[in-house]
Design a protein around this motif. Structure first.
Motif, mmCIF file in Angstrom:
data_model
loop_
_atom_site.group_PDB
_atom_site.id
_atom_site.type_symbol
_atom_site.label_atom_id
_atom_site.label_comp_id
_atom_site.label_asym_id
_atom_site.label_seq_id
_atom_site.Cartn_x
_atom_site.Cartn_y
_atom_site.Cartn_z
ATOM 1 N N ILE A 79 0.880 -1.261 0.079
ATOM 2 C CA ILE A 79 -0.182 -0.200 -0.181
ATOM 3 C C ILE A 79 0.543 1.076 0.131
ATOM 4 C CG2 ILE A 79 -1.480 1.162 1.056
ATOM 5 C CD1 ILE A 79 -2.569 -1.137 2.484
ATOM 6 N N LEU B 112 -8.693 4.961 -1.428
ATOM 7 C CA LEU B 112 -8.589 4.085 -0.404
ATOM 8 C C LEU B 112 -9.680 3.511 0.355
ATOM 9 C CD1 LEU B 112 -5.135 4.637 0.501
ATOM 10 C CD2 LEU B 112 -5.501 2.764 -0.975
ATOM 11 N N THR C 135 -4.751 1.791 6.938
ATOM 12 C CA THR C 135 -4.728 1.977 5.651
ATOM 13 C C THR C 135 -4.832 3.344 5.073
ATOM 14 O OG1 THR C 135 -6.040 -0.035 5.236
ATOM 15 C CG2 THR C 135 -5.823 1.332 3.565
ATOM 16 N N SER D 286 -6.336 10.447 -0.273
ATOM 17 C CA SER D 286 -6.034 8.753 -0.051
ATOM 18 C C SER D 286 -7.699 8.256 0.802
ATOM 19 C CB SER D 286 -4.855 8.978 1.556
ATOM 20 O OG SER D 286 -5.566 9.799 2.548
ATOM 21 N N ALA E 145 -5.937 -1.586 -1.142
ATOM 22 C CA ALA E 145 -7.242 -1.760 -0.676
ATOM 23 C C ALA E 145 -8.554 -3.063 -0.016
ATOM 24 C CB ALA E 145 -8.033 -0.489 -1.025
ATOM 25 N N TRP F 190 -11.217 -0.417 0.475
ATOM 26 C CA TRP F 190 -11.879 -0.932 1.647
ATOM 27 C C TRP F 190 -12.506 -1.283 2.551
ATOM 28 C CZ3 TRP F 190 -13.269 -0.331 6.985
ATOM 29 C CH2 TRP F 190 -13.052 -1.126 7.719
#
Length: 438
Positions: free
Chosen positions: A23, A159, A62, A155, A49, A163
């Motif tokens: 990542i 992400l 994350t 981010s 993710a 996720w």
């Protein structure tokens, strides 16, 4: 590309100890000069993710890895520009593709600091702008400050979807969750495509088409929400599964930015300041959009009288749909974004709208996190705000487009609004924390 991606994800699944490093490195490469253009980092970020959301990492971990990787990519790109200066044009890849640096250079010269914030969300510009900033000797402290803000928003935007997908796959969700989620996501994707296409191809009637599309989607949500029960329950289960007491304070601070009193005074301050500096049409647009959204939200709540989720220890007694926090925050930040984009190219206007949606979306999602609203509630509030804002812009621009506001007006409006939001966010925080316990 697909086969290589499958091999990478299979290997990371078998070796999860390397997932955090993956990542970090992918985020770094995605923001690194030249490499970020060549490597399909967006697809890779989504894939890793998803793996992180399947149980390997929490959302905070994350996002932190992506944030740190993005900052390192920015720093390396800035250092390259600072070291080579104008000699960058002679580097092999850039010598054969002068358009890579040419577009970033033009963008930076025209918008300065704003280019680093906005360009973060424009694929071809993202890795090149920090290098250009170093090439033109942008002060280091100023670059670091801007990069911190831009990397944080980036981010989350890049992400969080992956996720959340990974976390949803892992949990035992209601039987019809995925078909219903597909319908919701497909409808939103179609709405976004229509909005983008109308904005780019038909400037004259773009806002009218966007308003009509949002209205149709809003009607569909109000008609269909009883049949989206599994979607609501599934998303609520997913969010509450990852709720942590340590985050509650921060989320309550965020949600207070969408409180009725906060948005009432923010709207009044914004409209009043625009009137004070004699920006009459801009004030008319802001006032009508904000008041129209508030009136529409209150009327629809009373009409549909939907009960709230029973997550809080002391459930709220007011009706749930549409979410007032969502509609008010989207209306306010969209108004700012529309005003910021006046007099600028289409791509820049769309990017300002995207940036405006980020804080509004954060406030909207905080309502689901706290258990105060169903996901379809915040979806309805968002569509209502978009519909009213686009309709108001259409009416205000009936005869001629809104001109760009002078920079001096922004130096008055933004600090005043930011100070007022900070005051309301921190005022009476202990009482708000008690209210949103579960």
């Amino acid at each position: 590309m697909g086969q290589w991606l499958d091999s990478l994800t299979t290997w990371l699944s078998a070796n999860p100890q390397w997932l955090g490093m993956a990542i970090f490195l992918i985020a770094c490469i995605e923001c690194l000069a030249i490499a970020g253009i060549i490597v399909p980092g967006t697809v890779l970020l989504f894939a890793v993710a998803v793996l992180a959301g399947s149980g390997a990492f929490t959302l905070g971990e994350t996002l932190l890895l992506g944030f740190a990787g993005g900052l390192l990519g920015d720093a390396l790109s800035y250092a390259i520009g600072k070291y080579f200066h104008q000699n960058i044009r002679g580097l092999p890849l850039i010598r054969h593709h002068p358009e890579w640096i040419g577009s970033a250079e033009t963008y930076f010269k025209r918008y300065g600091i704003a280019s680093l914030l906005v360009g973060r969300f424009i694929g071809p510009l993202r890795p090149m702008l920090p290098m250009v900033a170093g090439m033109f000797d942008m002060p280091l402290l100023r670059f670091v400050a801007v990069s911190l803000v831009a990397a944080a928003g980036w981010s989350v935007a890049y992400l969080l979807p992956g996720w959340a997908t990974g976390a949803a796959i892992r949990l035992p969700l209601p039987e019809d969750f995925w078909p219903q989620a597909g319908i919701v996501v497909g409808t939103l994707a179609l709405l976004i495509v229509v909005s983008l296409n109308s904005s780019i191809r038909d400037h004259r009637h773009g806002s009218r088409l966007i308003s009509g599309s949002c209205l149709l989607a809003l009607i569909a949500v109000f008609v269909g929400w009883p049949w989206l029960h599994d979607f609501d329950q599934g998303v609520m289960t997913l969010v509450q599964e990852h709720r942590r007491q340590a985050l509650d304070g921060a989320v309550v601070l965020i949600t207070r930015l969408g409180d009725f009193r906060t948005q009432f005074f923010l709207g009044g301050l914004l409209t009043g300041l625009l009137l004070l500096v004699r920006q009459w049409r801009h004030a008319l647009f802001a006032g009508c959009a904000l008041i129209g959204t508030a009136v529409g939200n209150g009327s629809l709540k009373w009409l549909f009288a939907r009960a709230r989720p029973e997550v809080l220890t002391e459930p709220l007694t007011s009706y749930s749909m549409p979410s007032g926090h969502s509609s008010a925050s989207f209306a306010f930040f969209l108004v700012l974004a529309v005003l910021a984009g006046r007099g600028q190219p289409t791509r820049m206007r769309l990017t300002w709208v995207l940036l405006g949606c980020l804080p509004a979306m954060t406030i909207a999602l905080s309502r689901v996190y706290l258990g105060a609203h169903w996901p379809t509630d915040i979806l309805a509030g968002t569509l209502l705000a978009c519909c009213v804002c686009a309709l108001t812009l259409t009416l205000v621009q009936n005869r001629e487009p809104l001109p760009a506001m002078p920079v001096r007006v922004w130096w008055l409006v933004l600090p005043a609004c930011a100070a007022l939001m900070a005051f309301f966010a921190f005022h009476a925080l202990p009482a708000a924390l008690l209210r949103y316990q579960y």
